[in-house]
Design an enzyme around this catalytic site. Structure first.
Site, mmCIF file in Angstrom:
data_model
loop_
_atom_site.group_PDB
_atom_site.id
_atom_site.type_symbol
_atom_site.label_atom_id
_atom_site.label_comp_id
_atom_site.label_asym_id
_atom_site.label_seq_id
_atom_site.Cartn_x
_atom_site.Cartn_y
_atom_site.Cartn_z
ATOM 1 N N PHE A 167 66.669 45.357 1.796
ATOM 2 C CA PHE A 167 65.330 45.599 2.363
ATOM 3 C C PHE A 167 65.169 47.097 2.539
ATOM 4 O O PHE A 167 65.866 47.722 3.339
ATOM 5 C CB PHE A 167 65.107 44.896 3.705
ATOM 6 C CG PHE A 167 63.707 45.132 4.204
ATOM 7 C CD1 PHE A 167 62.651 44.343 3.775
ATOM 8 C CD2 PHE A 167 63.420 46.199 5.048
ATOM 9 C CE1 PHE A 167 61.342 44.595 4.182
ATOM 10 C CE2 PHE A 167 62.106 46.460 5.470
ATOM 11 C CZ PHE A 167 61.077 45.653 5.032
ATOM 12 N N LYS A 171 62.771 54.629 11.803
ATOM 13 C CA LYS A 171 62.773 53.804 13.012
ATOM 14 C C LYS A 171 63.089 54.567 14.291
ATOM 15 O O LYS A 171 62.211 55.221 14.834
ATOM 16 C CB LYS A 171 63.697 52.589 12.790
ATOM 17 C CG LYS A 171 63.141 51.662 11.716
ATOM 18 C CD LYS A 171 63.553 50.225 11.841
ATOM 19 C CE LYS A 171 62.657 49.336 11.004
ATOM 20 N NZ LYS A 171 63.194 48.909 9.729
ATOM 21 N N ASP A 187 70.634 54.039 3.065
ATOM 22 C CA ASP A 187 69.468 53.693 3.885
ATOM 23 C C ASP A 187 69.979 53.333 5.282
ATOM 24 O O ASP A 187 70.423 52.220 5.523
ATOM 25 C CB ASP A 187 68.698 52.527 3.257
ATOM 26 C CG ASP A 187 67.466 52.127 4.077
ATOM 27 O OD1 ASP A 187 67.337 52.595 5.231
ATOM 28 O OD2 ASP A 187 66.652 51.335 3.569
HETATM 29 C C1 LIG Z 1 62.504 48.971 8.431
HETATM 30 C C2 LIG Z 1 63.302 49.382 7.260
HETATM 31 C C3 LIG Z 1 62.715 50.103 6.211
HETATM 32 C C4 LIG Z 1 61.227 50.397 6.150
HETATM 33 O O1 LIG Z 1 60.776 51.125 7.239
HETATM 34 P P1 LIG Z 1 59.187 51.135 7.595
HETATM 35 O O2 LIG Z 1 59.062 52.169 8.660
HETATM 36 O O3 LIG Z 1 58.859 49.740 8.088
HETATM 37 O O4 LIG Z 1 58.465 51.455 6.351
HETATM 38 C C5 LIG Z 1 63.531 50.519 5.175
HETATM 39 N N1 LIG Z 1 64.841 50.242 5.176
HETATM 40 C C6 LIG Z 1 65.441 49.559 6.161
HETATM 41 C C7 LIG Z 1 66.911 49.311 6.104
HETATM 42 C C8 LIG Z 1 64.694 49.089 7.234
HETATM 43 O O5 LIG Z 1 65.280 48.371 8.184
#
Ligand SMILES: *Cc1c(COP(=O)(O)O)cnc(C)c1O
Length: 420
Positions: free
Chosen positions: A160, A274, A245
């Site tokens: 994700f 985040k 990520d």
């Molecule tokens: C939440 C998330 C994203 C995307 O972040 P947004 O601010 O919602 O666009 C990307 N990678 C990971 C691992 C996430 O948990």
């Protein structure tokens, strides 16, 4: 304040939202009016322990006094300049964030070659991932020498990374991807945790491996340490960028500043988001080596709000909190409590528990209830949590949660799965 608590206002607010908003989410039936620390209160006065923390965007809890003070102070000075001009929070934010990343690398193994020398600030996580993809491709063409238009990026199944068209192009979740094509080419998907498949997918066109060091949305899957060590080694051998990520796993959640630290590896690019915005404003960033981020030239990439004064002021305060080490320590110590308690429920309505620090994926026995049903029953007991897929729920409370509150939350879960 009314003396009695009823759910009158909540019901009205839910009906209004249902009518006037696109149904791209299926929220739990709670309407939050205010919040502090690990707790929120709904419009009818009922209190809930927040065990989702906005998917880890609220690592420091709701309205942390130092973060609110930073935001308030900045509101009275300057809120937006655009990147057409510099402002006095910009350089300090980038330097302090890079230093935080560099400090986290001190214990890493010798093979690590990444350094945190430059920062590219954006707003949302998806934008930061898009940034990392563009940077990796530009690096591939300009530095590695990949023929134009042929760059490939290796990603993992179950990933994700966000919701943009390019990012869902390499999602393996039909809900996220199906029906949104045509898709962006240039991605190769291999099973998460499978180094052999990754080695096979890498060739001369490969510019990056993009993975989550712990797969959050998939259900909090923690790979063995050797996996991340192996990814690092493959990337080094083949001159490929290791893009981590850490949007959800980073900034204290797992008991360290970054999840990659547990394996002692250093990525070439960190993607952060985040919690970087302290639960106040969206702040994301790509942090990495000068020879990589340095490939971008003026005009090639950007964002009107990226690195704005409010974002940088809050981001600096977030980095300041992380530099105390207190939140990482809390996540480690209270995460041990959480996982010990959850572990004792395995075989008693819970099939499996995964995770690290204050972060857990809990598989409820699917014959008992779905994940959605479990979160609805937790809600009725005053615990906010969210299902991920099928019968899996995710627990990720703010790192300011207390030990008693961790115990209380798990008590509620154990009673839910016991059918009480
Ligand atoms: C939440 C998330 C994203 C995307 O972040 P947004 O601010 O919602 O666009 C990307 N990678 C990971 C691992 C996430 O948990």
């Amino acid at each position: 304040m009314t003396a009695t608590v009823d759910n009158h206002r909540g019901a009205e607010a839910i009906a209004e939202a249902e009518q006037w908003t696109a149904h791209n989410y299926h929220p739990l039936p709670v309407v939050i009016a205010d919040a502090e620390g690990a707790w929120v209160t709904d419009v009818d006065g009922k209190r809930y322990l927040d065990c989702l923390a906005a998917y880890s965007a609220l690592n420091f809890g709701h309205r942390h006094p130092l973060l609110v003070a930073a935001a308030r102070g900045q509101l009275d000075r300057v809120t937006l300049t655009s990147r057409a001009f510099l402002h006095d929070q910009f350089g300090p934010f980038c330097r302090e964030l890079a230093e935080l990343c560099a400090e986290s690398q001190s214990g890493a193994a010798g093979e690590a070659r990444g350094t945190a020398e430059m920062v590219l600030p954006m707003n949302t996580g998806a934008e930061a991932i898009e940034t990392a993809i563009k940077v990796a491709r530009a690096w591939g063409y300009r530095i590695k020498g990949v023929p134009d238009g042929q760059a490939t990026i290796v990603v993992a199944a179950g990933n994700f990374h966000g919701r943009t068209t390019t990012i869902v192009s390499f999602s393996t979740d039909p809900e996220a991807r199906a029906g949104f094509g045509p898709y962006t080419p240039g991605f190769r998907i291999v099973p998460y945790g499978d180094l052999e498949a990754m080695a096979e997918a890498i060739d001369d066109t490969t510019v990056a491996v993009l993975i989550e060091p712990i797969q959050g949305e998939a259900g909090v899957y923690v790979p063995p340490d050797e996996y991340l060590v192996g990814v690092r080694s493959l990337c080094t051998t083949h001159n490929v960028l290791f893009v981590a990520d850490e949007i959800q796993s980073g900034l204290g959640r797992t008991g360290d500043t970054f999840a990659v630290q547990h394996a002692g590896v250093v990525p070439d690019l960190y993607v952060l988001g985040k919690a970087l915005g302290g639960g106040i404003v969206p702040v994301s960033a790509v942090v990495g080596r000068r020879d990589v981020l340095g490939v971008l030239r003026p005009g090639e990439h950007g964002s009107t709000f990226g690195g704005n004064p409010m974002a940088c002021a809050v981001g600096r305060a977030v980095v300041g909190l992380l530099r105390t080490g207190e939140y990482q320590e809390r996540a480690k110590r209270l995460g041990a409590v959480l996982h010990e308690r959850l572990g004792s429920l395995v075989g008693h309505g819970i099939v499996a528990v995964r995770g690290r620090g204050l972060w857990a994926g809990v598989d409820i026995d699917p014959t008992l209830m779905t994940g959605r049903q479990a979160t609805e029953r937790l809600l009725a007991r005053g615990v906010l949590a969210k299902d991920t897929h099928g019968s899996t729920i995710r627990l990720a409370p703010p790192l300011v949660i207390t030990s008693d509150e961790v115990h209380w939350a798990v008590d509620q879960l154990s009673e839910v799965v016991a059918g009480d």
